[in-house]
Design a protein around this motif. Structure first.
Motif, PDB file in Angstrom:
ATOM      1  N   HIS A   1       0.783  -0.744   0.224  1.00 40.01           N
ATOM      2  CA  HIS A   1      -0.019   0.230   0.075  1.00 40.01           C
ATOM      3  C   HIS A   1       1.143   1.638  -0.178  1.00 40.01           C
ATOM      4  CE1 HIS A   1       0.737   0.978   3.918  1.00 40.01           C
ATOM      5  NE2 HIS A   1       1.042   0.033   3.654  1.00 40.01           N
TER       6      HIS A   1
ATOM      7  N   TYR B   1      -7.383   0.220   3.352  1.00 38.91           N
ATOM      8  CA  TYR B   1      -6.920  -0.716   3.298  1.00 38.91           C
ATOM      9  C   TYR B   1      -7.552  -1.476   5.151  1.00 38.91           C
ATOM     10  CZ  TYR B   1      -5.819  -1.226  -1.216  1.00 38.91           C
ATOM     11  OH  TYR B   1      -5.280  -0.409  -2.307  1.00 38.91           O
ATOM     12  N   GLU B   2      -7.067  -0.798   6.072  1.00 40.17           N
ATOM     13  CA  GLU B   2      -7.498  -0.997   6.879  1.00 40.17           C
ATOM     14  C   GLU B   2      -9.151  -1.000   7.841  1.00 40.17           C
ATOM     15  OE1 GLU B   2      -5.017   1.970   9.257  1.00 40.17           O
ATOM     16  OE2 GLU B   2      -3.168   1.160   9.429  1.00 40.17           O
TER      17      GLU B   2
ATOM     18  N   GLY C   1       0.828   5.257   1.524  1.00 40.98           N
ATOM     19  CA  GLY C   1       0.612   6.170   2.890  1.00 40.98           C
ATOM     20  C   GLY C   1      -1.129   6.797   2.244  1.00 40.98           C
TER      21      GLY C   1
ATOM     22  N   ALA D   1      -1.569  -4.619   9.488  1.00 41.55           N
ATOM     23  CA  ALA D   1       0.424  -4.654   9.451  1.00 41.55           C
ATOM     24  C   ALA D   1       0.284  -5.808   9.628  1.00 41.55           C
ATOM     25  CB  ALA D   1       0.381  -3.388   9.297  1.00 41.55           C
TER      26      ALA D   1
ATOM     27  N   ARG E   1      -3.688   3.558   3.190  1.00 44.64           N
ATOM     28  CA  ARG E   1      -3.388   2.453   4.132  1.00 44.64           C
ATOM     29  C   ARG E   1      -4.493   2.985   5.029  1.00 44.64           C
ATOM     30  NH1 ARG E   1       1.143   1.340   7.984  1.00 44.64           N
ATOM     31  NH2 ARG E   1      -0.270   0.131   9.563  1.00 44.64           N
TER      32      ARG E   1
END
Length: 145
Positions: free
Chosen positions: A118, A126-127, A120, A133, A123
């Motif tokens: 990914h 996706y989180e 920045g 992570a 991210r």
């Protein structure tokens, strides 16, 4: 907005999503050849969003025959790749929609593990979809002999 599966005829567009910067343009033909073959074999699942017959977003899953693992009995893992949205269509939920649909397809196939790289900027998306992570991953680039 039309969402549709990627076909081998979309390989050049997918390669441009993978390598959008002009400095990486030389890598596009080899990737297009690979993705065209992977679409035919079923090792790549791609989705594209079209507006007025123009691709404005895309995403793909590479299916990897990984073998069953300690915590995942499925021999197939997936890697989310080529998530791209045209700059004029960003922040409209297209990447979320495409990624969500691909994750649903992975679940339907019994795939239990999906990985990705990914930026920045991506991210938080996706989180929000449940990705976490994974600090144990390392990379070694072998030079040809």
């Amino acid at each position: 907005m039309l969402l549709r599966p990627a076909t081998p005829a979309d390989a050049d567009a997918i390669a441009a999503h993978r390598y959008p910067d002009g400095e990486d343009a030389a890598a596009r033909p080899a990737y297009a050849t690979w993705v065209r073959e992977a679409l035919v074999s079923g090792d790549y699942l791609g989705l594209l969003a079209e507006m007025d017959f123009e691709v404005v977003a895309g995403a793909g899953l590479v299916l990897l025959n990984w073998g069953p693992g300690r915590h995942d009995p499925s021999p197939i893992r997936a890697r989310l790749v080529n998530v791209w949205t045209h700059e004029h269509h960003r922040r409209k939920g297209l990447a979320r929609q495409l990624t969500g649909e691909l994750l649903a397809q992975a679940r339907a196939r019994g795939i239990g593990t999906v990985s990705l790289a990914h930026t920045g900027m991506s991210r938080p998306l996706y989180e929000s979809l449940g990705f976490r992570a994974y600090p144990q991953e390392m990379l070694l680039k072998l030079e040809a002999t």
